[in-house]
Design a protein around this motif. Structure first.
Motif, PDB file in Angstrom:
ATOM      1  N   UNK A 185       1.015  -0.892   0.177  1.00 42.44           N
ATOM      2  CA  UNK A 185       0.391  -0.260   0.254  1.00 42.44           C
ATOM      3  C   UNK A 185       0.899   1.558   0.117  1.00 42.44           C
ATOM      4  N   UNK A 186       1.700   1.275   0.625  1.00 36.11           N
ATOM      5  CA  UNK A 186       2.796   2.014   0.399  1.00 36.11           C
ATOM      6  C   UNK A 186       3.649   2.618  -0.438  1.00 36.11           C
ATOM      7  N   UNK A 187       3.677   1.377  -0.948  1.00 32.01           N
ATOM      8  CA  UNK A 187       4.736   1.478  -2.726  1.00 32.01           C
ATOM      9  C   UNK A 187       3.296   1.971  -3.659  1.00 32.01           C
ATOM     10  N   UNK A 188       2.394   2.150  -3.485  1.00 31.55           N
ATOM     11  CA  UNK A 188       1.212   2.413  -4.567  1.00 31.55           C
ATOM     12  C   UNK A 188       0.842   4.262  -3.946  1.00 31.55           C
ATOM     13  N   UNK A 189       1.239   4.459  -2.820  1.00 28.64           N
ATOM     14  CA  UNK A 189       1.384   5.364  -2.312  1.00 28.64           C
ATOM     15  C   UNK A 189       2.693   6.852  -3.460  1.00 28.64           C
ATOM     16  N   UNK A 190       3.625   5.628  -3.319  1.00 29.42           N
ATOM     17  CA  UNK A 190       5.689   6.469  -3.342  1.00 29.42           C
ATOM     18  C   UNK A 190       4.873   6.522  -4.846  1.00 29.42           C
ATOM     19  N   UNK A 191       4.287   5.058  -5.711  1.00 29.62           N
ATOM     20  CA  UNK A 191       3.982   5.656  -7.131  1.00 29.62           C
ATOM     21  C   UNK A 191       2.957   7.246  -7.714  1.00 29.62           C
ATOM     22  N   UNK A 192       2.056   7.034  -6.731  1.00 25.95           N
ATOM     23  CA  UNK A 192       1.057   7.934  -6.847  1.00 25.95           C
ATOM     24  C   UNK A 192       1.315   9.502  -6.859  1.00 25.95           C
ATOM     25  N   UNK A 193       1.773   9.084  -5.666  1.00 29.22           N
ATOM     26  CA  UNK A 193       2.942  11.071  -5.643  1.00 29.22           C
ATOM     27  C   UNK A 193       4.128  11.312  -6.233  1.00 29.22           C
ATOM     28  N   UNK A 194       5.073   9.971  -7.023  1.00 34.12           N
ATOM     29  CA  UNK A 194       5.735  10.055  -8.179  1.00 34.12           C
ATOM     30  C   UNK A 194       5.284  10.917  -9.334  1.00 34.12           C
ATOM     31  N   UNK A 195       3.845  10.306  -9.675  1.00 37.18           N
ATOM     32  CA  UNK A 195       3.318   9.978 -11.205  1.00 37.18           C
ATOM     33  C   UNK A 195       2.975  11.542 -10.582  1.00 37.18           C
ATOM     34  N   UNK A 196       2.610  12.741  -9.689  1.00 35.01           N
ATOM     35  CA  UNK A 196       1.833  13.643  -9.210  1.00 35.01           C
ATOM     36  C   UNK A 196       2.785  14.665  -8.706  1.00 35.01           C
ATOM     37  N   UNK A 197       4.022  13.953  -9.026  1.00 37.09           N
ATOM     38  CA  UNK A 197       5.670  15.277  -9.043  1.00 37.09           C
ATOM     39  C   UNK A 197       5.405  16.513  -9.622  1.00 37.09           C
ATOM     40  N   UNK A 198       4.992  15.944 -11.271  1.00 38.51           N
ATOM     41  CA  UNK A 198       4.525  16.987 -12.137  1.00 38.51           C
ATOM     42  C   UNK A 198       3.755  18.123 -11.756  1.00 38.51           C
ATOM     43  N   UNK A 199       2.715  17.942 -11.558  1.00 38.93           N
ATOM     44  CA  UNK A 199       1.977  18.820 -11.378  1.00 38.93           C
ATOM     45  C   UNK A 199       1.994  20.084  -9.763  1.00 38.93           C
ATOM     46  N   UNK A 200       2.653  18.815  -8.515  1.00 37.89           N
ATOM     47  CA  UNK A 200       3.217  19.742  -7.125  1.00 37.89           C
ATOM     48  C   UNK A 200       4.302  20.783  -8.440  1.00 37.89           C
ATOM     49  N   UNK A 201       5.424  20.751  -8.835  1.00 41.39           N
ATOM     50  CA  UNK A 201       6.308  21.622  -9.288  1.00 41.39           C
ATOM     51  C   UNK A 201       5.302  22.533  -9.784  1.00 41.39           C
ATOM     52  N   UNK A 202       4.436  22.352 -10.794  1.00 40.94           N
ATOM     53  CA  UNK A 202       3.476  23.336 -11.585  1.00 40.94           C
ATOM     54  C   UNK A 202       2.751  24.071 -10.761  1.00 40.94           C
ATOM     55  N   UNK A 203       2.437  23.642  -9.659  1.00 39.31           N
ATOM     56  CA  UNK A 203       1.757  23.758  -8.419  1.00 39.31           C
ATOM     57  C   UNK A 203       2.796  25.467  -8.126  1.00 39.31           C
ATOM     58  N   UNK A 204       4.088  25.091  -7.364  1.00 40.04           N
ATOM     59  CA  UNK A 204       5.307  25.718  -6.971  1.00 40.04           C
ATOM     60  C   UNK A 204       5.346  26.729  -7.705  1.00 40.04           C
ATOM     61  N   UNK A 205       5.255  26.769  -8.888  1.00 40.55           N
ATOM     62  CA  UNK A 205       5.666  27.595 -10.193  1.00 40.55           C
ATOM     63  C   UNK A 205       5.164  28.302 -10.418  1.00 40.55           C
ATOM     64  N   UNK A 206       4.275  27.998  -9.923  1.00 38.78           N
ATOM     65  CA  UNK A 206       3.012  29.302  -9.786  1.00 38.78           C
ATOM     66  C   UNK A 206       2.351  29.930  -8.447  1.00 38.78           C
ATOM     67  N   UNK A 207       2.872  30.290  -7.573  1.00 42.46           N
ATOM     68  CA  UNK A 207       2.856  29.893  -6.423  1.00 42.46           C
ATOM     69  C   UNK A 207       1.378  29.541  -5.497  1.00 42.46           C
ATOM     70  N   UNK A 208       1.279  28.799  -6.312  1.00 44.14           N
ATOM     71  CA  UNK A 208       0.061  27.567  -5.668  1.00 44.14           C
ATOM     72  C   UNK A 208      -0.637  28.314  -5.909  1.00 44.14           C
ATOM     73  N   UNK A 209      -1.554  29.135  -7.198  1.00 46.46           N
ATOM     74  CA  UNK A 209      -2.921  29.547  -7.675  1.00 46.46           C
ATOM     75  C   UNK A 209      -4.278  28.779  -7.616  1.00 46.46           C
TER      76      UNK A 209
END
Length: 559
Positions: A185-209
């Motif tokens: 289950x933790x492996x699934x969470x890590x996979x989810x977070x890693x694949x969602x990382x591009x959106x996290x980066x976008x949020x950071x670059x756009x001041x979490x708009x």
């Protein structure tokens, strides 16, 4: 299994797909679809209001078709995919003899039906909710690396569809807390977070708009029982229509006999309770709770397989629902059949009127992320939404669309223009006024940053203001006027006043490119009683004040 059973299921799936394709082709876009089409013109890992899945669907659709079907094709695929996945999650072998009952139940669910051809963030949300539940069901059977990988990817796809998809994941987790000690289950969470990382980066670059808008900046209104809480319960009825008594009866009578059923119950009750509590703070929109259609389709079908009376009533009332929905769907195309004016009616008509007036010039709409993309979709000409301090930010506030209309002759459209020599009327009777601006220049990306440490006594202090110019050109100060909007506790603008004592710290005549300029000012007086927030805006070239500052809470007000 009799040979005709799989053919019957396939017949329904193919028939629904063809009907949805025809509906998608002949129905004009709704305003939200036009807005998401605008997203897809500039692909990104995120957008102001939503994650990027809906834009990706439209981009993929555009590779196969033009026009409305070029917006909706993938939605038609996902909708039949949702039905197939729901069917796959039903284990009872008796289901093979009740294929017609299954489709009557599914097609009678109003929004599950509507999202069969409309392209909205809820369309992939429904599909990936179903896919996530199927992946979780398989994960429960046996924990493996591959199943953890699939579970993680479906969680990520859910979150790429819509932010409140996190509730789907949370409520399923709460149904089985032993997952917290499960390495897969933790492996699934890590996979989810890693694949969602591009959106996290976008949020950071756009001041979490996006996060700031949804959690802090959305305007609200005073609590109203009829609109909020009673409206929430009406929504619970509306998403199922006449079958609602038997659907909720099935829910109440289903017991958590296994972990998967328990997850379905937690997901359903979790959403209902969460948004019931939310209804005491804001109006709950119908689509926010549509996720419960997936678990309730499974729970209800499983129950009606065991209870003949429920099966009969769901079939009867479901057919009535389907007939009503079918008439309304035809009415989306053929206006006389629809009981009221709807936004799929008359868009091509008003766009033609504006094209005739604009004469190939770009069109700027005041405060309308709805009209601007609709005009661009049907006309093929550039448009822009100029958002002012009486409105809200949207995708036009953060993307590059402003540059397409800079220093060009534009047709400026607003309901509020005093010059009434140019006008057009929409199908619903709304009249809009327009004027030409020969050299349009807006600077909506200028940022006003107030030093909030000086806010102890707003009236008696000179406040410090930083104005950041992100443009590559200097901007003349004499082209700009500064103002302030006062907002109530629900972040609704109630008064605007000009700032007349703005003073730069140094003698300057321009805001330098890619630089910050320091000013001092004091808040002007207002007739508004007990304002709770203020926000700064800049008017460039006598345009309405923009949304250049954030909402700042007023702790002390001594007028």
């Amino acid at each position: 299994m009799p040979q005709n059973r799989p053919r019957l299921f396939l017949f329904f799936i193919c028939g629904i797909f063809i009907i949805n394709l025809l509906q998608a082709h002949f129905t004009e876009l709704i305003f939200d679809e036009a807005y998401y089409w605008f997203y897809a013109q500039e692909m990104s890992w995120g957008y102001f209001d939503h994650p990027p899945m809906v834009a990706l669907m439209i981009k993929l659709s555009s590779f196969f078709f033009d026009g409305e079907l070029g917006v909706r094709f993938v939605s038609c695929l996902l909708s039949i995919g949702t039905l197939i996945v729901i069917w796959a999650m039903i284990d009872d072998e008796k289901k093979k003899g009740h294929i017609i009952d299954f489709f009557v139940l599914a097609l009678s669910m109003t929004l599950l039906n509507a999202y069969g051809f409309l392209t909205l963030p809820d369309t992939p949300l429904l599909f990936f909710t179903a896919l996530f539940l199927l992946a979780y069901k398989n994960f429960l059977d046996k924990n493996t690396f591959v199943k953890a990988l699939v579970l993680g990817l479906t969680m990520s796809a859910l979150m790429y569809s819509k932010y409140h998809a996190v509730l789907v994941i949370v409520f399923v987790l709460l149904s089985n807390l032993k997952l917290l000690t499960n390495k897969y289950a933790w492996m699934a969470v890590i996979v989810a977070l890693l694949s969602y990382l591009p959106h996290f980066i976008w949020l950071y670059e756009n001041d979490f708009v996006s996060v700031k808008y949804h959690l802090f900046d959305r305007p609200n209104a005073a609590y109203n029982f009829n609109k909020y809480t009673l409206g929430f319960f009406l929504n619970l009825v509306a998403i199922f229509g006449l079958t609602f008594p038997w659907i909720y009866r099935s829910l109440l009578r289903t017991k958590a006999s296994d972990l998967f059923t328990k997850a379905l119950l937690y997901l359903t009750y979790g959403f209902i309770v969460f948004f019931f509590i939310s209804s005491f703070n804001r109006r709950v929109q119908t689509q926010w709770i549509i996720v419960i259609s997936i678990p309730l389709a499974i729970l209800t079908f499983n129950y009606l397989l065991k209870d003949e009376q429920t099966r009969k009533w769901v079939f009867r009332m479901g057919l009535v629902n389907i007939i009503v929905i079918a008439i309304l769907r035809i009415g989306l195309i053929y206006e006389p059949l629809f009981p009221i004016y709807y936004e799929t009616h008359g868009n091509k008509d008003w766009v033609k009127k504006v094209v005739a007036i604009a004469n190939d010039n770009p069109v700027v709409f005041e405060n309308s992320y709805r009209f601007a993309p609709m005009y661009e979709f049907y006309s093929g000409h550039p448009s822009y939404s100029l958002n002012n301090m009486n409105y809200r930010k949207n995708q036009y506030s953060i993307d590059s669309s402003e540059f397409r209309v800079q220093h060009k002759k534009v047709l400026y459209i607003s309901p509020y223009i005093p010059e009434r020599d140019i006008s057009y009327k929409r199908t619903n009777g709304d009249i809009f006024y327009a004027k030409f601006i020969d050299d349009f220049a807006s600077y909506r990306k200028l940022e006003c940053i107030v030093d909030e440490s000086e806010l102890d006594d707003l009236i008696n202090n000179n406040l410090s203001l930083k104005v950041y110019n992100p443009y590559t050109i200097d901007i003349a100060l004499d082209k700009l006027k500064f103002g302030v909007a006062y907002l109530n506790a629900y972040k609704e603008v109630r008064d605007t006043q000009p700032i007349n004592d703005l003073k730069p710290e140094q003698k300057i005549s321009v805001l330098k490119a890619n630089d910050t300029t320091n000013f001092t000012f004091s808040l002007p007086r207002t007739d508004m009683e007990d304002p709770k927030y203020f926000r700064l805006g800049i008017s460039e070239n006598d345009l309405p004040y923009g949304l250049n500052g954030t909402n700042i809470k007023i702790e002390q007000w001594n007028q």
